[in-house]
Design a protein around this motif. Structure first.
Motif, PDB file in Angstrom:
ATOM      1  N   LYS A   1       0.859  -1.172   0.000  1.00 15.45           N
ATOM      2  CA  LYS A   1       0.000   0.000   0.000  1.00 15.45           C
ATOM      3  C   LYS A   1       0.902   1.231   0.000  1.00 15.45           C
ATOM      4  CE  LYS A   1      -3.568  -2.400   2.640  1.00 15.45           C
ATOM      5  NZ  LYS A   1      -4.334  -2.430   3.919  1.00 15.45           N
ATOM      6  N   ILE A   2       0.758   2.059  -1.024  1.00 18.47           N
ATOM      7  CA  ILE A   2       1.674   3.181  -1.228  1.00 18.47           C
ATOM      8  C   ILE A   2       0.895   4.483  -1.343  1.00 18.47           C
ATOM      9  CG2 ILE A   2       3.532   4.112  -2.654  1.00 18.47           C
ATOM     10  CD1 ILE A   2       4.176   1.380  -1.440  1.00 18.47           C
ATOM     11  N   THR A   3       1.357   5.509  -0.646  1.00 21.59           N
ATOM     12  CA  THR A   3       0.816   6.855  -0.806  1.00 21.59           C
ATOM     13  C   THR A   3       1.771   7.666  -1.668  1.00 21.59           C
ATOM     14  OG1 THR A   3      -0.367   6.852   1.306  1.00 21.59           O
ATOM     15  CG2 THR A   3       0.194   8.991   0.381  1.00 21.59           C
TER      16      THR A   3
ATOM     17  N   LEU B   1      -2.656   9.316   3.989  1.00 17.99           N
ATOM     18  CA  LEU B   1      -1.659   8.425   4.579  1.00 17.99           C
ATOM     19  C   LEU B   1      -2.222   7.031   4.837  1.00 17.99           C
ATOM     20  CD1 LEU B   1       1.201   8.119   5.636  1.00 17.99           C
ATOM     21  CD2 LEU B   1       0.425   9.003   7.845  1.00 17.99           C
ATOM     22  N   GLY B   2      -3.336   6.966   5.538  1.00 13.93           N
ATOM     23  CA  GLY B   2      -3.960   5.689   5.826  1.00 13.93           C
ATOM     24  C   GLY B   2      -2.987   4.714   6.460  1.00 13.93           C
TER      25      GLY B   2
ATOM     26  N   ALA C   1       4.443   2.737   2.631  1.00 15.19           N
ATOM     27  CA  ALA C   1       5.457   3.731   2.287  1.00 15.19           C
ATOM     28  C   ALA C   1       4.791   4.944   1.659  1.00 15.19           C
ATOM     29  CB  ALA C   1       6.494   3.154   1.321  1.00 15.19           C
ATOM     30  N   VAL C   2       5.468   6.065   1.785  1.00 16.59           N
ATOM     31  CA  VAL C   2       5.038   7.323   1.169  1.00 16.59           C
ATOM     32  C   VAL C   2       6.100   7.739   0.166  1.00 16.59           C
ATOM     33  CG1 VAL C   2       4.541   9.769   1.556  1.00 16.59           C
ATOM     34  CG2 VAL C   2       3.817   8.059   3.243  1.00 16.59           C
ATOM     35  N   ILE C   3       5.688   8.086  -1.040  1.00 14.70           N
ATOM     36  CA  ILE C   3       6.599   8.626  -2.048  1.00 14.70           C
ATOM     37  C   ILE C   3       6.306  10.107  -2.168  1.00 14.70           C
ATOM     38  CG2 ILE C   3       7.311   8.600  -4.464  1.00 14.70           C
ATOM     39  CD1 ILE C   3       6.476   5.649  -4.540  1.00 14.70           C
TER      40      ILE C   3
ATOM     41  N   LEU D   1       0.311  15.377   5.944  1.00 11.95           N
ATOM     42  CA  LEU D   1      -0.237  14.030   5.954  1.00 11.95           C
ATOM     43  C   LEU D   1      -0.688  13.587   7.336  1.00 11.95           C
ATOM     44  CD1 LEU D   1       2.304  12.119   3.680  1.00 11.95           C
ATOM     45  CD2 LEU D   1       0.033  12.946   3.061  1.00 11.95           C
ATOM     46  N   GLY D   2      -0.113  14.201   8.374  1.00 13.94           N
ATOM     47  CA  GLY D   2      -0.425  13.763   9.733  1.00 13.94           C
ATOM     48  C   GLY D   2       0.766  13.072  10.375  1.00 13.94           C
TER      49      GLY D   2
END
Length: 209
Positions: free
Chosen positions: A2-4, A55-56, A60-62, A77-78
């Motif tokens: 799961k990617i943001t 974000l959920g 990972a976040v890109i 994003l928090g």
């Protein structure tokens, strides 16, 4: 995974395309929610969110924004405590022909200082958006390389796995301090692409015998 993906420009769009193709679940956000929704509608497994909801439970976040926008976007994003954040930015001047940070720091290190609760990884910054969107295959059966620098081993391995899932070769570039080398490498690639007229279908790669 799961990617943001934060950013809906050329790089963000390239990630949405390739991550979807690789079977990942993607949450995409940007300044303009309508633009994010338009991007998400192009690919399966991609959904648009407002930044505050993007974000959920992502693995990972890109951060696919300009460098100057990266920290505000991440803070929006928090809570990023323990999150893997992949920094693809380069601290470029207005004409894209020089770097605004170097020698004693890097964009990645500055982001890490500003968002210390996250695990920052430098990767994908040596790729043009066109190369990212087209995928890792080059002429003569060559495959492109993603260089990965980080101080946190789990974050590094998460990024390596992500890049390889999209078909890229990967090279362990050591600790995050080596972003000081990767960002100038990206700058040189930009010079070759635009200044030397080689175009944007090029990327650096290390070969071994």
């Amino acid at each position: 995974m799961k990617i943001t993906v934060i950013g809906t420009g050329n790089m963000g769009s390239g990630f949405a395309k390739q991550l979807s193709k690789a079977g990942h679940t993607v949450r995409v956000a940007g300044r303009d929610l309508a633009k994010a929704k338009a991007l998400a509608e192009q690919y399966p497994n991609v959904t648009a969110y407002a930044a505050s909801e993007a974000l959920g439970d992502s693995d990972a976040v890109i951060i696919a924004t300009a460098y100057d926008d990266a920290v505000p976007a991440l803070r929006g994003l928090g809570d990023l405590t323990g999150k893997v954040v992949i920094d693809i930015t380069n601290p470029l001047s207005a004409d894209y022909m020089s770097l605004t940070i170097g020698h004693s720091s890097s964009a990645a290190e500055e982001i890490a200082h500003a968002v210390p609760q996250a695990h920052i990884v430098k990767a994908f910054n040596t790729l043009f958006a066109q190369v990212l969107a087209d995928g890792p295959e080059f002429a003569d059966n060559h495959r492109g390389t993603v260089f990965v620098a980080a101080d946190h081993e789990r974050a590094k391995q998460t990024t390596v796995a992500l890049a390889q899932s999209m078909g890229w070769n990967t090279t362990d570039a050591g600790g995050l301090i080596n972003a000081r080398y990767l960002e100038p490498l990206a700058g040189f690639n930009i010079y070759l692409g635009y200044g030397a007229g080689m175009g944007t279908s090029i990327a650096p790669v290390w070969l071994s015998k």
